[in-house]
Design a protein around this motif. Structure first.
Motif: not given
Length: 164
Positions: A25-27, A31-36, A39
């Motif tokens: 998972r990318c941060y 904050a987590r990068v939620t847009n697939a 990412a």
């Protein structure tokens, strides 16, 4: 009149790095990068600098990436077209690309997690449960009970399977 000060050429080194956690998972700054798609875009532009640090490079813009485990995830295994039996396998990565699978770079770590290397053996790939299930079709037990072999075409690589 004062002379203009030169612009810091490596300003990007002062920006906090992105982070890829153990699960891929990318941060960005916590904050987590939620847009697939974002990412995947970041992973598609991932490279290493001369010191072996990961960074995302888009045009002239750069950003360091702290990687906790492996930067890439194997999402699936594909067999080369028209090959029966398969002589070559490919790994579908989480950056959307298909990379040749080199059986000689495959290993299973102490906790049972499978990995391989791609892109001139420079980048570590962690297998998902599904991609390892697909690859396991090519892992056979030796008839003499001496262990397991990953067989792809003429390549036969001994595989140490923890707990067995």
């Amino acid at each position: 009149m004062s002379e203009a000060q030169p612009v810091e050429q490596e300003w990007w080194k002062q920006v906090p790095p992105l982070r890829l956690d153990r699960e891929g998972r990318c941060y960005d700054q916590g904050a987590r990068v939620t847009n697939a798609r974002l990412a995947e875009f970041l992973l598609a532009h991932l490279s290493k600098d001369e010191d072996g640090r990961y960074l995302v490079v888009v045009g002239r813009d750069k950003r360091y990436v702290d990687v906790e485990d492996a930067p890439y995830r194997a999402l699936g295994i594909e067999v080369g077209e028209g090959q029966n039996p398969p002589e070559r396998l490919f790994v579908r990565l989480n950056d959307g690309k298909l990379e040749p699978f080199d059986p000689a770079t495959f290993w299973i770590d102490r906790d049972g997690t499978p990995y391989c290397l791609v892109r001139d053996r420079a980048h570590k790939v962690k297998f998902t449960a599904e991609s390892y299930r697909q690859l396991s079709a090519f892992i056979i037990e030796e008839t003499d009970g001496g262990g397991h072999i990953l067989q792809v075409g003429t390549h036969k690589i001994p595989v140490s399977v923890p707990g067995r």
